[in-house]
Design a protein around this motif. Structure first.
Motif, PDB file in Angstrom:
ATOM      1  N   GLY A  72     -56.764  17.299  10.263  1.00  0.00           N
ATOM      2  CA  GLY A  72     -55.987  17.187   9.030  1.00  0.00           C
ATOM      3  C   GLY A  72     -55.771  15.733   8.664  1.00  0.00           C
ATOM      4  N   ALA A  73     -54.664  15.156   9.126  1.00  0.00           N
ATOM      5  CA  ALA A  73     -54.361  13.733   8.881  1.00  0.00           C
ATOM      6  C   ALA A  73     -53.240  13.343   9.833  1.00  0.00           C
ATOM      7  CB  ALA A  73     -53.910  13.518   7.444  1.00  0.00           C
ATOM      8  N   VAL A  74     -53.119  12.055  10.118  1.00  0.00           N
ATOM      9  CA  VAL A  74     -51.973  11.580  10.900  1.00  0.00           C
ATOM     10  C   VAL A  74     -51.233  10.502  10.129  1.00  0.00           C
ATOM     11  CG1 VAL A  74     -52.803  12.159  13.222  1.00  0.00           C
ATOM     12  CG2 VAL A  74     -53.454   9.962  12.185  1.00  0.00           C
ATOM     13  N   GLY A  75     -49.963  10.340  10.452  1.00  0.00           N
ATOM     14  CA  GLY A  75     -49.165   9.295   9.810  1.00  0.00           C
ATOM     15  C   GLY A  75     -47.765   9.795   9.526  1.00  0.00           C
ATOM     16  N   HIS A  76     -46.811   8.859   9.562  1.00  0.00           N
ATOM     17  CA  HIS A  76     -45.423   9.211   9.303  1.00  0.00           C
ATOM     18  C   HIS A  76     -44.747   7.991   8.701  1.00  0.00           C
ATOM     19  CE1 HIS A  76     -41.232  10.313  10.045  1.00  0.00           C
ATOM     20  NE2 HIS A  76     -41.665  11.568  10.140  1.00  0.00           N
ATOM     21  N   ALA A  77     -43.861   8.230   7.731  1.00  0.00           N
ATOM     22  CA  ALA A  77     -43.221   7.127   6.999  1.00  0.00           C
ATOM     23  C   ALA A  77     -42.556   6.124   7.930  1.00  0.00           C
ATOM     24  CB  ALA A  77     -42.204   7.694   6.027  1.00  0.00           C
ATOM     25  N   TYR A  79     -43.426   4.800  10.611  1.00  0.00           N
ATOM     26  CA  TYR A  79     -44.301   3.742  11.154  1.00  0.00           C
ATOM     27  C   TYR A  79     -44.817   2.834  10.032  1.00  0.00           C
ATOM     28  CZ  TYR A  79     -44.368   7.156  14.894  1.00  0.00           C
ATOM     29  OH  TYR A  79     -43.994   8.048  15.852  1.00  0.00           O
ATOM     30  N   ASP A  80     -44.962   3.404   8.819  1.00  0.00           N
ATOM     31  CA  ASP A  80     -45.504   2.612   7.707  1.00  0.00           C
ATOM     32  C   ASP A  80     -44.641   1.385   7.438  1.00  0.00           C
ATOM     33  OD1 ASP A  80     -47.315   4.599   7.579  1.00  0.00           O
ATOM     34  OD2 ASP A  80     -46.678   5.441   5.668  1.00  0.00           O
ATOM     35  N   ASN A  81     -43.326   1.534   7.617  1.00  0.00           N
ATOM     36  CA  ASN A  81     -42.426   0.418   7.331  1.00  0.00           C
ATOM     37  C   ASN A  81     -42.017  -0.347   8.580  1.00  0.00           C
ATOM     38  OD1 ASN A  81     -42.471   1.133   4.605  1.00  0.00           O
ATOM     39  ND2 ASN A  81     -40.992   2.760   5.005  1.00  0.00           N
ATOM     40  N   SER A 257     -59.904  13.018  -7.329  1.00  0.00           N
ATOM     41  CA  SER A 257     -58.731  12.932  -6.454  1.00  0.00           C
ATOM     42  C   SER A 257     -59.166  12.848  -5.003  1.00  0.00           C
ATOM     43  CB  SER A 257     -57.875  14.190  -6.633  1.00  0.00           C
ATOM     44  OG  SER A 257     -56.923  14.287  -5.600  1.00  0.00           O
ATOM     45  N   MET A 258     -58.317  12.215  -4.204  1.00  0.00           N
ATOM     46  CA  MET A 258     -58.546  12.206  -2.753  1.00  0.00           C
ATOM     47  C   MET A 258     -58.515  13.634  -2.212  1.00  0.00           C
ATOM     48  SD  MET A 258     -57.590   8.897  -1.324  1.00  0.00           S
ATOM     49  CE  MET A 258     -56.026   8.640  -0.613  1.00  0.00           C
ATOM     50  N   GLY A 259     -57.799  14.493  -2.920  1.00  0.00           N
ATOM     51  CA  GLY A 259     -57.654  15.875  -2.475  1.00  0.00           C
ATOM     52  C   GLY A 259     -58.928  16.689  -2.588  1.00  0.00           C
ATOM     53  N   HIS A 281     -46.879  11.747   2.905  1.00  0.00           N
ATOM     54  CA  HIS A 281     -45.477  12.189   3.135  1.00  0.00           C
ATOM     55  C   HIS A 281     -44.763  12.502   1.828  1.00  0.00           C
ATOM     56  CE1 HIS A 281     -46.620   9.210   6.103  1.00  0.00           C
ATOM     57  NE2 HIS A 281     -46.283   8.229   5.291  1.00  0.00           N
ATOM     58  N   ASP A 282     -45.196  11.840   0.741  1.00  0.00           N
ATOM     59  CA  ASP A 282     -44.490  12.062  -0.534  1.00  0.00           C
ATOM     60  C   ASP A 282     -44.550  13.510  -1.004  1.00  0.00           C
ATOM     61  OD1 ASP A 282     -47.251  11.555  -0.835  1.00  0.00           O
ATOM     62  OD2 ASP A 282     -47.032  10.843  -2.891  1.00  0.00           O
ATOM     63  N   ILE A 283     -45.555  14.276  -0.555  1.00  0.00           N
ATOM     64  CA  ILE A 283     -45.637  15.677  -1.010  1.00  0.00           C
ATOM     65  C   ILE A 283     -45.619  16.670   0.161  1.00  0.00           C
ATOM     66  CG2 ILE A 283     -46.775  15.204  -3.230  1.00  0.00           C
ATOM     67  CD1 ILE A 283     -49.437  15.981  -1.823  1.00  0.00           C
ATOM     68  N   LYS A 288     -47.630  21.317  -2.378  1.00  0.00           N
ATOM     69  CA  LYS A 288     -48.268  20.625  -3.503  1.00  0.00           C
ATOM     70  C   LYS A 288     -49.645  20.082  -3.138  1.00  0.00           C
ATOM     71  CE  LYS A 288     -44.264  18.836  -6.040  1.00  0.00           C
ATOM     72  NZ  LYS A 288     -43.403  17.646  -6.165  1.00  0.00           N
ATOM     73  N   ALA A 289     -49.953  20.003  -1.850  1.00  0.00           N
ATOM     74  CA  ALA A 289     -51.204  19.356  -1.433  1.00  0.00           C
ATOM     75  C   ALA A 289     -52.419  20.192  -1.828  1.00  0.00           C
ATOM     76  CB  ALA A 289     -51.194  19.144   0.070  1.00  0.00           C
ATOM     77  N   ASN A 290     -53.460  19.513  -2.222  1.00  0.00           N
ATOM     78  CA  ASN A 290     -54.718  20.179  -2.551  1.00  0.00           C
ATOM     79  C   ASN A 290     -55.454  20.507  -1.242  1.00  0.00           C
ATOM     80  OD1 ASN A 290     -57.246  20.881  -3.419  1.00  0.00           O
ATOM     81  ND2 ASN A 290     -57.483  19.160  -4.837  1.00  0.00           N
TER      82      ASN A 290
HETATM   83  P1  NAD Z   1     -52.461   9.327   1.382  1.00  0.00           P
HETATM   84  O1  NAD Z   1     -53.889   9.670   1.313  1.00  0.00           O
HETATM   85  O2  NAD Z   1     -51.663  10.095   2.363  1.00  0.00           O
HETATM   86  O3  NAD Z   1     -51.792   9.510  -0.075  1.00  0.00           O
HETATM   87  C1  NAD Z   1     -52.161   8.730  -1.194  1.00  0.00           C
HETATM   88  C2  NAD Z   1     -51.735   9.440  -2.479  1.00  0.00           C
HETATM   89  O4  NAD Z   1     -52.602  10.557  -2.707  1.00  0.00           O
HETATM   90  C3  NAD Z   1     -50.325  10.024  -2.393  1.00  0.00           C
HETATM   91  O5  NAD Z   1     -49.716   9.900  -3.647  1.00  0.00           O
HETATM   92  C4  NAD Z   1     -50.534  11.484  -2.067  1.00  0.00           C
HETATM   93  O6  NAD Z   1     -49.520  12.335  -2.540  1.00  0.00           O
HETATM   94  C5  NAD Z   1     -51.874  11.776  -2.741  1.00  0.00           C
HETATM   95  N1  NAD Z   1     -52.631  12.777  -1.988  1.00  0.00           N
HETATM   96  C6  NAD Z   1     -53.269  12.590  -0.819  1.00  0.00           C
HETATM   97  N2  NAD Z   1     -53.848  13.727  -0.410  1.00  0.00           N
HETATM   98  C7  NAD Z   1     -53.574  14.655  -1.341  1.00  0.00           C
HETATM   99  C8  NAD Z   1     -53.877  16.044  -1.470  1.00  0.00           C
HETATM  100  N3  NAD Z   1     -54.610  16.720  -0.554  1.00  0.00           N
HETATM  101  N4  NAD Z   1     -53.413  16.694  -2.556  1.00  0.00           N
HETATM  102  C9  NAD Z   1     -52.697  16.057  -3.498  1.00  0.00           C
HETATM  103  N5  NAD Z   1     -52.380  14.755  -3.441  1.00  0.00           N
HETATM  104  C10 NAD Z   1     -52.796  14.059  -2.359  1.00  0.00           C
HETATM  105  O7  NAD Z   1     -52.362   7.758   1.689  1.00  0.00           O
HETATM  106  P2  NAD Z   1     -51.093   6.826   1.930  1.00  0.00           P
HETATM  107  O8  NAD Z   1     -49.971   7.270   1.071  1.00  0.00           O
HETATM  108  O9  NAD Z   1     -51.611   5.455   1.839  1.00  0.00           O
HETATM  109  O10 NAD Z   1     -50.696   7.069   3.438  1.00  0.00           O
HETATM  110  C11 NAD Z   1     -49.751   8.035   3.879  1.00  0.00           C
HETATM  111  C12 NAD Z   1     -49.838   8.136   5.406  1.00  0.00           C
HETATM  112  O11 NAD Z   1     -51.114   8.650   5.776  1.00  0.00           O
HETATM  113  C13 NAD Z   1     -49.699   6.789   6.123  1.00  0.00           C
HETATM  114  O12 NAD Z   1     -48.884   6.988   7.257  1.00  0.00           O
HETATM  115  C14 NAD Z   1     -51.104   6.422   6.527  1.00  0.00           C
HETATM  116  O13 NAD Z   1     -51.152   5.648   7.697  1.00  0.00           O
HETATM  117  C15 NAD Z   1     -51.702   7.799   6.765  1.00  0.00           C
HETATM  118  N6  NAD Z   1     -53.180   7.880   6.592  1.00  0.00           N
HETATM  119  C16 NAD Z   1     -53.826   8.674   7.462  1.00  0.00           C
HETATM  120  C17 NAD Z   1     -55.185   8.862   7.319  1.00  0.00           C
HETATM  121  C18 NAD Z   1     -55.876   9.792   8.275  1.00  0.00           C
HETATM  122  O14 NAD Z   1     -55.211  10.459   9.043  1.00  0.00           O
HETATM  123  N7  NAD Z   1     -57.189   9.896   8.233  1.00  0.00           N
HETATM  124  C19 NAD Z   1     -55.879   8.262   6.265  1.00  0.00           C
HETATM  125  C20 NAD Z   1     -55.162   7.476   5.366  1.00  0.00           C
HETATM  126  C21 NAD Z   1     -53.791   7.290   5.527  1.00  0.00           C
END
Ligand code: NAD
Length: 363
Positions: A72-77, A79-81, A257-259, A281-283, A288-290
């Motif tokens: 899926g993905a890793v990360g948490h607010a 650590y970002d700050n 979109s990244m989604g 984390h914002d969503i 809401k995630a795609n």
């Molecule tokens: P992000 O990709 O998580 O989000 C960027 C923007 O795109 C946000 O506004 C988010 O809401 C939107 N978005 C992302 N995926 C979406 C989806 N599936 N559907 C709808 N909207 C989507 O990148 P970020 O905000 O720079 O980072 C957030 C956290 O994710 C950080 O902790 C970062 O370190 C981590 N991160 C992890 C990976 C990974 O695990 N491969 C990659 C990038 C960032």
């Protein structure tokens, strides 16, 4: 076919989207008569909370024993700050890539016609774009020596490449180019960087082994501009870790979109398949995630990991059908979209899964 898949949902929206990737893969197994078995493991913040490590030994063990990893993905607010945090979720990701010898990250920029409007680039410039990025994953500034002076006012990251690292990914990219339009663009900064001069010299050598592929070399600054100006000129793009990181996120805007974008990391052992987005984390937790990038990651497992092209096509076709019927998640909705057709994560996942269960692909 009998295959064992490890699912690593991770953090934030990771578990929400991966649920649907896994469900789709299970359904493909059932529809096409394959025996797919699954296991789950922790990584990132979830793993730190449970075990103190972003990549527990148990996860690595399970990864080595599987035929493919759906991540899926890793990360948490938190650590970002906090740049000073010693243990961080993304360390798990870097470590698993290193441990599994995953040196090539493949990112197809697949454009669905229905989403031409969702991009910030004009539709006529985008139409017909089909790019396959090869981003090197084990070298560059990510792994070179990192130094901070005693007074903390000076810092450096060593940009380092070894010839064998360039050779092995170049072979993979050329082989892919042979299967596509036989064009490859290698992106570097050879006018300034010594590591890029090694990169270019090595790619020039390897290119002689693939005389049927037309090679072009481009500087990163120009490539970043050309990608927006005329994306259709690219087919296979081969580049280093840092340049690839930036260029592929830029390219995600081509797909809307990244989604919508998935990637495959391959190399010496089990392949690792994931959406290109982070934990968002914002969503997170808001439905809401795609989930389509996770579902398209499954198409890559099937095609690249298992060599099941027909099954992969079936997955892309049901995604296409959902879009053709006008269904959207918020990130890919445009002003013209019928608001009744804007779906949450679970509804979009269930829709695509339903098409597969009923054997309905795009019209
Ligand atoms: P992000 O990709 O998580 O989000 C960027 C923007 O795109 C946000 O506004 C988010 O809401 C939107 N978005 C992302 N995926 C979406 C989806 N599936 N559907 C709808 N909207 C989507 O990148 P970020 O905000 O720079 O980072 C957030 C956290 O994710 C950080 O902790 C970062 O370190 C981590 N991160 C992890 C990976 C990974 O695990 N491969 C990659 C990038 C960032």
């Amino acid at each position: 076919m009998k295959k064992h898949i490890l699912v690593i949902p991770g953090d934030g929206i990771g578990p929400e989207v991966t649920t649907w990737g896994k469900a789709v893969l299970k359904q493909i197994g059932a529809s096409f008569g394959h025996e797919f078995s699954f296991d789950e493991a922790l990584m990132g913040h979830a793993a730190i909370e449970a075990t103190g490590s972003p990549l527990p030994d148990e996860t690595l063990d399970k990864a080595r024993k599987s035929d493919a990893i759906l991540f899926g993905a890793v990360g948490h607010a938190k650590y970002d700050n906090d740049p000073s945090a010693k243990v961080r979720p993304e360390q798990g990701l870097l470590k698993i890539r290193k441990e599994l010898g995953l040196y090539a990250n493949l990112r197809p920029i697949m454009l669905f016609d229905e989403l031409l409007q969702a991009s910030s680039i004009k539709p006529e410039i985008l139409q017909g774009t089909d790019i396959l990025f090869f981003r090197e994953l084990t070298g560059d500034v990510y792994f070179g020596e990192k130094i901070r002076s005693e007074d903390r006012n000076t810092a450096s990251d060593l940009m380092i490449y070894h010839r064998y690292e360039v050779e092995r990914i170049a072979h993979k990219a050329y082989q892919a180019a042979q299967q596509r339009s036989k064009r490859l663009c290698s992106v570097d900064k050879a006018n300034v960087l010594e590591s890029s001069r090694l990169w270019r010299e090595t790619v020039q050598e390897i290119s002689k082994l693939y005389p049927d592929v037309q090679t072009e070399h481009m500087f990163i600054d120009n490539a970043a501009m050309q990608l927006i100006k005329n994306p259709k000129q690219f087919d296979v793009v081969l580049t280093a870790n840092l340049f690839g990181d930036i260029l592929t996120d830029e390219a995600s805007q081509i797909a809307g979109s990244m989604g919508m974008l998935a990637s495959a990391s391959v190399g010496e052992s089990t392949g690792f398949y994931e959406p290109i987005h982070g934990s968002a984390h914002d969503i997170a937790g808001q439905n809401k995630a795609n989930p389509l990038a996770s579902i398209l990651s499954v198409a890559l497992i099937l095609e690249i990991g298992f060599g099941l092209a027909e099954e992969a096509k079936a997955v892309v076709a049901v995604v296409d059908r959902a879009l053709k019927e006008g269904y959207r998640t918020g990130d890919i909705a445009d002003a013209a979209t019928d608001t009744n057709k804007i779906l949450g994560t679970a509804e979009m996942g269930a829709l695509v899964l339903g098409y597969l269960q009923n054997n309905q692909t795009a019209n």
